[in-house]
Design a protein around this motif. Structure first.
Motif, PDB file in Angstrom:
ATOM      1  N   ASN A  92       0.827  -1.203   0.000  1.00  0.00           N
ATOM      2  CA  ASN A  92       0.000   0.000   0.000  1.00  0.00           C
ATOM      3  C   ASN A  92       0.865   1.259   0.000  1.00  0.00           C
ATOM      4  N   CYS A  93       1.927   1.246   0.795  1.00  0.00           N
ATOM      5  CA  CYS A  93       2.826   2.405   0.849  1.00  0.00           C
ATOM      6  C   CYS A  93       3.521   2.632  -0.495  1.00  0.00           C
ATOM      7  N   VAL A  94       3.872   1.549  -1.177  1.00  0.00           N
ATOM      8  CA  VAL A  94       4.522   1.679  -2.482  1.00  0.00           C
ATOM      9  C   VAL A  94       3.576   2.333  -3.490  1.00  0.00           C
ATOM     10  N   ILE A  95       2.351   1.864  -3.523  1.00  0.00           N
ATOM     11  CA  ILE A  95       1.381   2.375  -4.497  1.00  0.00           C
ATOM     12  C   ILE A  95       0.960   3.808  -4.171  1.00  0.00           C
ATOM     13  N   ASP A  96       0.838   4.104  -2.881  1.00  0.00           N
ATOM     14  CA  ASP A  96       0.314   5.403  -2.457  1.00  0.00           C
ATOM     15  C   ASP A  96       1.391   6.438  -2.146  1.00  0.00           C
ATOM     16  N   ARG A  97       2.624   6.195  -2.561  1.00  0.00           N
ATOM     17  CA  ARG A  97       3.682   7.126  -2.176  1.00  0.00           C
ATOM     18  C   ARG A  97       3.473   8.534  -2.743  1.00  0.00           C
ATOM     19  N   ASP A  98       2.789   8.646  -3.889  1.00  0.00           N
ATOM     20  CA  ASP A  98       2.512   9.991  -4.420  1.00  0.00           C
ATOM     21  C   ASP A  98       1.498  10.720  -3.546  1.00  0.00           C
ATOM     22  N   ILE A  99       0.515   9.997  -3.028  1.00  0.00           N
ATOM     23  CA  ILE A  99      -0.465  10.590  -2.113  1.00  0.00           C
ATOM     24  C   ILE A  99       0.210  10.956  -0.796  1.00  0.00           C
ATOM     25  N   ASP A 100       1.023  10.044  -0.275  1.00  0.00           N
ATOM     26  CA  ASP A 100       1.695  10.288   1.000  1.00  0.00           C
ATOM     27  C   ASP A 100       2.582  11.532   0.949  1.00  0.00           C
ATOM     28  N   GLN A 101       3.142  11.799  -0.207  1.00  0.00           N
ATOM     29  CA  GLN A 101       4.009  12.963  -0.357  1.00  0.00           C
ATOM     30  C   GLN A 101       3.226  14.273  -0.233  1.00  0.00           C
ATOM     31  N   VAL A 102       1.969  14.259  -0.644  1.00  0.00           N
ATOM     32  CA  VAL A 102       1.139  15.464  -0.614  1.00  0.00           C
ATOM     33  C   VAL A 102       0.528  15.685   0.765  1.00  0.00           C
ATOM     34  N   MET A 103       0.143  14.601   1.432  1.00  0.00           N
ATOM     35  CA  MET A 103      -0.563  14.711   2.708  1.00  0.00           C
ATOM     36  C   MET A 103       0.408  14.967   3.857  1.00  0.00           C
ATOM     37  N   HIS A 104       0.076  15.959   4.666  1.00  0.00           N
ATOM     38  CA  HIS A 104       0.944  16.305   5.789  1.00  0.00           C
ATOM     39  C   HIS A 104       1.064  15.140   6.769  1.00  0.00           C
ATOM     40  N   ARG A 105      -0.040  14.428   7.015  1.00  0.00           N
ATOM     41  CA  ARG A 105      -0.058  13.341   7.990  1.00  0.00           C
ATOM     42  C   ARG A 105       0.896  12.211   7.621  1.00  0.00           C
ATOM     43  N   THR A 106       1.149  12.018   6.331  1.00  0.00           N
ATOM     44  CA  THR A 106       1.954  10.883   5.880  1.00  0.00           C
ATOM     45  C   THR A 106       3.272  11.299   5.230  1.00  0.00           C
ATOM     46  N   SER A 107       3.597  12.577   5.325  1.00  0.00           N
ATOM     47  CA  SER A 107       4.790  13.073   4.624  1.00  0.00           C
ATOM     48  C   SER A 107       6.097  12.566   5.223  1.00  0.00           C
ATOM     49  N   GLY A 108       6.042  11.979   6.403  1.00  0.00           N
ATOM     50  CA  GLY A 108       7.253  11.462   7.017  1.00  0.00           C
ATOM     51  C   GLY A 108       7.479   9.982   6.795  1.00  0.00           C
ATOM     52  N   ARG A 109       6.662   9.360   5.958  1.00  0.00           N
ATOM     53  CA  ARG A 109       6.824   7.922   5.716  1.00  0.00           C
ATOM     54  C   ARG A 109       8.106   7.647   4.933  1.00  0.00           C
ATOM     55  N   PRO A 110       8.686   6.467   5.140  1.00  0.00           N
ATOM     56  CA  PRO A 110      10.020   6.176   4.585  1.00  0.00           C
ATOM     57  C   PRO A 110      10.157   6.343   3.079  1.00  0.00           C
ATOM     58  N   LEU A 111       9.118   6.012   2.322  1.00  0.00           N
ATOM     59  CA  LEU A 111       9.209   6.150   0.863  1.00  0.00           C
ATOM     60  C   LEU A 111       9.155   7.609   0.438  1.00  0.00           C
ATOM     61  N   VAL A 112       8.589   8.470   1.264  1.00  0.00           N
ATOM     62  CA  VAL A 112       8.548   9.903   0.965  1.00  0.00           C
ATOM     63  C   VAL A 112       9.880  10.556   1.310  1.00  0.00           C
ATOM     64  N   THR A 113      10.440  10.190   2.444  1.00  0.00           N
ATOM     65  CA  THR A 113      11.700  10.783   2.883  1.00  0.00           C
ATOM     66  C   THR A 113      12.902  10.221   2.142  1.00  0.00           C
ATOM     67  N   GLY A 114      12.724   9.078   1.481  1.00  0.00           N
ATOM     68  CA  GLY A 114      13.839   8.451   0.779  1.00  0.00           C
ATOM     69  C   GLY A 114      14.622   7.475   1.639  1.00  0.00           C
ATOM     70  N   ALA A 115      14.124   7.200   2.850  1.00  0.00           N
ATOM     71  CA  ALA A 115      14.810   6.245   3.725  1.00  0.00           C
ATOM     72  C   ALA A 115      14.798   4.843   3.130  1.00  0.00           C
ATOM     73  N   VAL A 116      13.775   4.538   2.321  1.00  0.00           N
ATOM     74  CA  VAL A 116      13.677   3.255   1.621  1.00  0.00           C
ATOM     75  C   VAL A 116      13.298   3.563   0.175  1.00  0.00           C
ATOM     76  N   THR A 117      13.905   2.868  -0.775  1.00  0.00           N
ATOM     77  CA  THR A 117      13.574   3.086  -2.182  1.00  0.00           C
ATOM     78  C   THR A 117      12.318   2.304  -2.544  1.00  0.00           C
ATOM     79  N   PRO A 118      11.555   2.747  -3.538  1.00  0.00           N
ATOM     80  CA  PRO A 118      10.361   2.001  -3.951  1.00  0.00           C
ATOM     81  C   PRO A 118      10.676   0.559  -4.338  1.00  0.00           C
ATOM     82  N   ARG A 119      11.790   0.360  -5.026  1.00  0.00           N
ATOM     83  CA  ARG A 119      12.142  -1.007  -5.439  1.00  0.00           C
ATOM     84  C   ARG A 119      12.389  -1.893  -4.224  1.00  0.00           C
ATOM     85  N   ALA A 120      13.139  -1.374  -3.253  1.00  0.00           N
ATOM     86  CA  ALA A 120      13.422  -2.157  -2.054  1.00  0.00           C
ATOM     87  C   ALA A 120      12.138  -2.457  -1.285  1.00  0.00           C
TER      88      ALA A 120
END
Length: 326
Positions: A92-120
């Motif tokens: 779900n996080c992989v698919i929704d990473r574009d949404i998470d980037q826009v939403m303040h509540r989810t902007s700190g998730r690892p795929l948004v911050t770059g802590a984990v790559t989408p492929r990984a």
């Protein structure tokens, strides 16, 4: 004469500004990086969501076993169920990473911050899927594995890919995935599914909208900015809360019906009626505020928190009713 008690910079290993600080040992740096990476991968699994899902699995297993099930079966089922839920959440996080980037509540998730790559993350999600389903099939039983696989498909494909961005009723039908743990718990003990777990399924299914919509009301601007048509984004508060009242009534009806169908006694029935009245009243009070704004702020988030208390307390009531000697 005044004697200085300070430690010379060359002895301490650094001056006050840190300009001559000793280099951090490579092993310490490696441990720090590994720790940060581990925390990022754990965050992708949404542990708090998993915890809430497992809250309904234990009482279902106790009810199915008419007592406390074997510790091995309990741990094995919770392990497989947690792995399957984690897999769905990661994908779900992989698919929704574009949404998470826009939403303040989810902007700190690892795929948004770059802590984990989408492929990984994708590899991680698929690995969890395979391992959790194989575990359930081999250690618990094939029925539980099939149900867990269905839950992953419903959440990842049905909800995340098809419903979430297209319909205001997304959480209603997508929430089916969150109801499946009760069926997994029952099938782990009995190898089948019966009326009692289906009523528990109904409790969680009808509980989901009055649980999630208050959160969506609080973050409606986030969802609107991300283009997600949650019901509170496309409808006014009165319509949202009126639908919550209907779902709450159906939830209470399923919880009370579970008593005689599941062979539960007065401890559970009293709890189901009392908890239902308590939560139902809070939703009705929310409706009064929605109908008459002069009564003050809506404060829908309070209903969200009470919904968690309701489901947890109802689960505890099932366990107590089965285990208590009266």
């Amino acid at each position: 004469m005044r004697v200085s008690t300070s430690v010379p910079a060359d002895v301490a290993g650094a001056d006050p500004t840190g300009a001559s600080a000793l280099p951090v040992p490579r092993a310490v740096q490696l441990r720090a990086r590994l720790g940060a990476s581990l925390r990022a991968y754990v965050a992708l699994t949404k542990p708090r969501v998993i915890e809430l899902l497992l809250v309904t699995t234990v009482p279902t297993m106790v009810l199915a076993a008419h007592g406390w099930p074997s510790w091995w079966l309990l741990v094995a089922t919770l392990t497989g169920g947690a792995g399957a839920a984690a897999a769905a959440n990661v994908l779900n996080c992989v698919i929704d990473r574009d949404i998470d980037q826009v939403m303040h509540r989810t902007s700190g998730r690892p795929l948004v911050t770059g802590a984990v790559t989408p492929r990984a993350a994708l590899v991680f999600g698929f690995a969890l899927t395979v391992l959790s389903l194989a575990w359930l099939a081999l250690v618990v039983n094939p029925v539980s594995a099939l149900l867990a696989g269905a839950a992953i498909l419903i959440y990842v494909v049905g909800y995340t890919m098809l419903l979430k961005r297209r319909t205001p009723q997304n959480i209603v039908w997508g929430g089916i995935a969150g109801c499946v743990p009760v069926l997994i718990g029952w099938s782990a003990v009995t190898g089948s599914v019966g009326w009692a777990p289906l009523l528990l399924f109904g409790v969680v299914f009808f509980w989901t909208p009055p649980h999630y919509w208050p959160l969506s009301m609080k973050f409606r601007r986030d969802y609107a900015a991300a283009g997600v048509p949650m019901l509170p984004v496309v409808a006014d508060d009165r319509k949202v809360v009126r639908e919550m009242v209907g779902y709450t009534a159906a939830m209470i009806a399923c919880s009370v019906a579970l008593g005689p169908v599941g062979g539960l006694g007065w401890v559970y029935l009293a709890s189901a009626v009392g908890l239902g009245a308590w939560f139902g009243w809070s939703v009705l009070m929310l409706l009064r505020r929605a109908d008459d704004p002069s009564r003050g702020p809506l404060r829908a988030i309070g209903v969200f928190h009470r919904s968690i208390t309701y489901l947890t307390a109802l689960s505890v009531a099932i366990v107590l009713d089965v285990l208590l000697p009266f």
